[in-house]
Design a protein around this motif. Structure first.
Motif, PDB file in Angstrom:
ATOM      1  N   ALA A  29     -27.604  -1.181 -56.415  1.00  0.00           N
ATOM      2  CA  ALA A  29     -26.702  -1.940 -57.279  1.00  0.00           C
ATOM      3  C   ALA A  29     -25.801  -2.879 -56.482  1.00  0.00           C
ATOM      4  O   ALA A  29     -25.287  -3.858 -57.027  1.00  0.00           O
ATOM      5  CB  ALA A  29     -25.844  -0.981 -58.107  1.00  0.00           C
ATOM      6  N   PHE A  30     -25.583  -2.593 -55.186  1.00  0.00           N
ATOM      7  CA  PHE A  30     -24.724  -3.427 -54.333  1.00  0.00           C
ATOM      8  C   PHE A  30     -25.468  -3.694 -53.028  1.00  0.00           C
ATOM      9  O   PHE A  30     -25.079  -3.209 -51.968  1.00  0.00           O
ATOM     10  CB  PHE A  30     -23.390  -2.735 -54.061  1.00  0.00           C
ATOM     11  CG  PHE A  30     -22.669  -2.278 -55.308  1.00  0.00           C
ATOM     12  CD1 PHE A  30     -21.989  -3.184 -56.103  1.00  0.00           C
ATOM     13  CD2 PHE A  30     -22.686  -0.953 -55.694  1.00  0.00           C
ATOM     14  CE1 PHE A  30     -21.332  -2.774 -57.250  1.00  0.00           C
ATOM     15  CE2 PHE A  30     -22.028  -0.525 -56.836  1.00  0.00           C
ATOM     16  CZ  PHE A  30     -21.355  -1.442 -57.611  1.00  0.00           C
ATOM     17  N   SER A  31     -26.537  -4.475 -53.118  1.00  0.00           N
ATOM     18  CA  SER A  31     -27.414  -4.674 -51.975  1.00  0.00           C
ATOM     19  C   SER A  31     -26.736  -5.406 -50.826  1.00  0.00           C
ATOM     20  O   SER A  31     -27.192  -5.323 -49.683  1.00  0.00           O
ATOM     21  CB  SER A  31     -28.673  -5.441 -52.407  1.00  0.00           C
ATOM     22  OG  SER A  31     -28.312  -6.701 -52.971  1.00  0.00           O
ATOM     23  N   GLN A  32     -25.670  -6.147 -51.087  1.00  0.00           N
ATOM     24  CA  GLN A  32     -24.992  -6.901 -50.035  1.00  0.00           C
ATOM     25  C   GLN A  32     -23.778  -6.162 -49.480  1.00  0.00           C
ATOM     26  O   GLN A  32     -22.984  -6.757 -48.741  1.00  0.00           O
ATOM     27  CB  GLN A  32     -24.552  -8.266 -50.578  1.00  0.00           C
ATOM     28  CG  GLN A  32     -25.696  -9.157 -51.013  1.00  0.00           C
ATOM     29  CD  GLN A  32     -26.707  -9.391 -49.902  1.00  0.00           C
ATOM     30  OE1 GLN A  32     -26.332  -9.693 -48.771  1.00  0.00           O
ATOM     31  NE2 GLN A  32     -27.980  -9.261 -50.215  1.00  0.00           N
ATOM     32  N   ARG A  33     -23.639  -4.884 -49.824  1.00  0.00           N
ATOM     33  CA  ARG A  33     -22.528  -4.088 -49.309  1.00  0.00           C
ATOM     34  C   ARG A  33     -23.069  -2.871 -48.568  1.00  0.00           C
ATOM     35  O   ARG A  33     -24.144  -2.366 -48.878  1.00  0.00           O
ATOM     36  CB  ARG A  33     -21.602  -3.643 -50.446  1.00  0.00           C
ATOM     37  CG  ARG A  33     -20.909  -4.781 -51.171  1.00  0.00           C
ATOM     38  CD  ARG A  33     -20.181  -4.290 -52.406  1.00  0.00           C
ATOM     39  NE  ARG A  33     -19.131  -3.336 -52.085  1.00  0.00           N
ATOM     40  CZ  ARG A  33     -18.429  -2.665 -53.005  1.00  0.00           C
ATOM     41  NH1 ARG A  33     -18.687  -2.842 -54.293  1.00  0.00           N
ATOM     42  NH2 ARG A  33     -17.493  -1.820 -52.642  1.00  0.00           N
ATOM     43  N   ARG A  34     -22.336  -2.450 -47.574  1.00  0.00           N
ATOM     44  CA  ARG A  34     -22.681  -1.262 -46.808  1.00  0.00           C
ATOM     45  C   ARG A  34     -21.492  -0.305 -46.827  1.00  0.00           C
ATOM     46  O   ARG A  34     -20.345  -0.723 -46.738  1.00  0.00           O
ATOM     47  CB  ARG A  34     -23.044  -1.615 -45.361  1.00  0.00           C
ATOM     48  CG  ARG A  34     -24.293  -2.487 -45.220  1.00  0.00           C
ATOM     49  CD  ARG A  34     -25.527  -1.731 -45.668  1.00  0.00           C
ATOM     50  NE  ARG A  34     -26.761  -2.441 -45.381  1.00  0.00           N
ATOM     51  CZ  ARG A  34     -27.321  -3.335 -46.172  1.00  0.00           C
ATOM     52  NH1 ARG A  34     -26.720  -3.649 -47.310  1.00  0.00           N
ATOM     53  NH2 ARG A  34     -28.450  -3.921 -45.858  1.00  0.00           N
ATOM     54  N   PHE A  35     -21.796   0.999 -46.934  1.00  0.00           N
ATOM     55  CA  PHE A  35     -20.755   2.012 -47.009  1.00  0.00           C
ATOM     56  C   PHE A  35     -20.951   3.007 -45.869  1.00  0.00           C
ATOM     57  O   PHE A  35     -22.077   3.444 -45.598  1.00  0.00           O
ATOM     58  CB  PHE A  35     -20.789   2.736 -48.347  1.00  0.00           C
ATOM     59  CG  PHE A  35     -20.737   1.812 -49.534  1.00  0.00           C
ATOM     60  CD1 PHE A  35     -19.541   1.262 -49.950  1.00  0.00           C
ATOM     61  CD2 PHE A  35     -21.897   1.467 -50.221  1.00  0.00           C
ATOM     62  CE1 PHE A  35     -19.493   0.402 -51.036  1.00  0.00           C
ATOM     63  CE2 PHE A  35     -21.860   0.609 -51.307  1.00  0.00           C
ATOM     64  CZ  PHE A  35     -20.651   0.078 -51.708  1.00  0.00           C
ATOM     65  N   ALA A  59     -29.119  -9.628 -41.268  1.00  0.00           N
ATOM     66  CA  ALA A  59     -29.207  -8.333 -40.585  1.00  0.00           C
ATOM     67  C   ALA A  59     -27.820  -7.708 -40.541  1.00  0.00           C
ATOM     68  O   ALA A  59     -26.814  -8.343 -40.833  1.00  0.00           O
ATOM     69  CB  ALA A  59     -29.767  -8.506 -39.179  1.00  0.00           C
ATOM     70  N   TRP A  60     -27.813  -6.430 -40.162  1.00  0.00           N
ATOM     71  CA  TRP A  60     -26.558  -5.666 -40.146  1.00  0.00           C
ATOM     72  C   TRP A  60     -26.362  -5.046 -38.768  1.00  0.00           C
ATOM     73  O   TRP A  60     -27.335  -4.654 -38.106  1.00  0.00           O
ATOM     74  CB  TRP A  60     -26.585  -4.589 -41.221  1.00  0.00           C
ATOM     75  CG  TRP A  60     -26.840  -5.152 -42.575  1.00  0.00           C
ATOM     76  CD1 TRP A  60     -28.053  -5.399 -43.143  1.00  0.00           C
ATOM     77  CD2 TRP A  60     -25.868  -5.596 -43.527  1.00  0.00           C
ATOM     78  NE1 TRP A  60     -27.894  -5.951 -44.384  1.00  0.00           N
ATOM     79  CE2 TRP A  60     -26.568  -6.092 -44.652  1.00  0.00           C
ATOM     80  CE3 TRP A  60     -24.486  -5.612 -43.543  1.00  0.00           C
ATOM     81  CZ2 TRP A  60     -25.929  -6.590 -45.761  1.00  0.00           C
ATOM     82  CZ3 TRP A  60     -23.829  -6.112 -44.654  1.00  0.00           C
ATOM     83  CH2 TRP A  60     -24.551  -6.589 -45.745  1.00  0.00           C
ATOM     84  N   PRO A  61     -25.105  -4.941 -38.319  1.00  0.00           N
ATOM     85  CA  PRO A  61     -24.858  -4.393 -36.979  1.00  0.00           C
ATOM     86  C   PRO A  61     -25.433  -3.002 -36.766  1.00  0.00           C
ATOM     87  O   PRO A  61     -25.770  -2.626 -35.642  1.00  0.00           O
ATOM     88  CB  PRO A  61     -23.323  -4.373 -36.896  1.00  0.00           C
ATOM     89  CG  PRO A  61     -22.870  -5.421 -37.857  1.00  0.00           C
ATOM     90  CD  PRO A  61     -23.872  -5.398 -38.973  1.00  0.00           C
TER      91      PRO A  61
END
Length: 406
Positions: free
Chosen positions: A273-279, A61-63
């Protein structure tokens, strides 16, 4: 002794021995039943039956999930993008950059055949030279006429020549002056023609309009390009460029959810393309037009950082948030269903099911609530299977049977 009847000494077994034999057999069966029951009980104690349980999994999960307002999908686009073309018509004789190459503004990226326009330019340059010579000649004539006029005026003032001579000298001076004006006008026209021919040559050199990356080549050497591209087999542009520093997200938001977004609202962007990164991002504009076909409105999201690797037309998912996430705080967390937690006197624990269907108790530390899950920390990893609503009787080494949800 011979008269004794021995038949009277015979023991009669048929009446009294049968009940005792049945009693002994019944006792044996009872002992066997007790023994079996004891063995079954002992088996269940030593090898208890698996407990039927339902399961859940440890997820990532993500904050930002705790501040989620709305989700939308969209694409990466370059706000500054151009199809680089020529203002004139011609055949491509040289094509420079390839896809992915970075070019600076003003760099020649393609060149058209220019032999014909070069010939026109040379003729115009020659005409300019002729016009310059004509101006010089007219100036020389003007200078000579001026000297003659001054000399004639001096002689006339002394009364040595008639007035008609003075008039002729003055008329010659005026004609020379007009000839200079005409020669200068011809020179200006010739130079204008030369500049026009120079522009035609410049039009054969196609230059980059801004600093950017070539994302597509639309023509090859030998192709004919024309501004209107209406001719058969003609190309309107030689390549497409994009300014990668102006990348943004165009997301389609449902018309019914339009009241939930605003300009300046913080967002979190996920790319396939970058599912494990958040911008991090924010809403920069809401296009004031509704798409009737899909009942959506295009929302532009500005990236707060310009990370490497992002390309135009990438698929994106945008999470509109109620408050911004601090820079560097967009890191993945482990989270579990709150029903998988079991409270202890020291905190909380979860029951991890191994591949052998045996339970292993793991202590965890709770974090923030992230929507339907809660963040945890401990000796867990994403994908671990946990017991859902664990019973107090389950402990380390307990065997379980997983019940599939209906």
């Amino acid at each position: 002794m011979n008269d004794i009847d021995l038949s009277k000494l015979k023991v009669e077994r048929t009446a009294s021995a049968a009940p005792k034999l049945k009693q002994r057999r019944s006792l044996r069966w009872w002992h066997a039943a007790v023994l079996i029951a004891v063995l079954v009980l002992l088996w269940r104690v030593l090898f208890p039956a698996p407990v039927a349980v339902q399961t859940t999994q440890v997820v990532t999960a993500w904050p930002s999930q705790q501040y989620l307002v709305l989700d939308a999908t969209g694409y990466v686009v370059a706000r500054r993008r151009a199809a680089v073309a020529s203002k004139g018509t011609g055949r491509v004789e040289w094509l420079g950059p390839n896809e992915g190459d970075f070019v600076k503004a003003g760099t020649v990226v393609a060149r058209l055949e220019s032999s014909d326009v070069s010939a026109v330019y040379q003729a115009a340059a020659a005409n300019s030279n002729v016009a310059v010579a004509a101006v010089d000649s007219a100036l020389a004539e003007l200078n000579d006429a001026d000297i003659n006029l001054q000399r004639t005026s001096t002689v006339f003032n002394k009364g040595l020549i008639p007035q008609v001579s003075l008039r002729e000298a003055m008329s010659r001076f005026n004609r020379a002056k007009s000839a200079v004006t005409s020669a200068r006008a011809s020179l200006a026209a010739a130079r204008a023609n030369q500049d026009n021919a120079r522009t035609s040559i410049d039009n054969t050199e196609i230059r980059a309009p801004f600093d950017g990356v070539v994302i597509a080549r639309s023509a090859n050497i030998g192709d004919i390009v024309t501004p209107l591209s209406s001719a058969a087999d003609a190309r309107g542009a030689v390549m497409v460029m994009a300014d990668m520093s102006t990348l943004e997200i165009n997301a389609e938001v449902s018309e019914s959810s339009l009241s939930s977004i605003r300009v300046g609202q913080p967002c979190e962007i996920t790319l396939d393309a970058f599912s494990q990164r958040r911008f991090r991002g924010e809403v920069s504009a809401i296009v004031p037009t509704i798409n009737k076909a899909s009942a959506t409105v295009t929302t532009k999201i500005r990236l707060l950082e310009q990370p490497d690797g992002i390309l135009p037309d990438m698929s994106a998912r945008v999470s509109f948030l109620s408050q911004a996430i601090a820079k560097g705080a967009s890191k993945a967390l482990l989270a579990v269903d709150p029903k998988a937690l079991r409270k202890t006197k020291d905190g909380h624990e979860v029951l991890v099911i191994g591949s052998d269907k045996l339970v292993q108790v793991q202590a965890v530390k709770l974090g923030n609530s992230l929507g339907d899950v809660v963040a945890v920390s401990g000796a867990l990893k994403a994908g671990d299977t946990l017991v859902l609503s664990p019973d107090d009787s389950l402990e380390n080494g307990s065997e379980v049977q997983i019940n599939e949800p209906k």
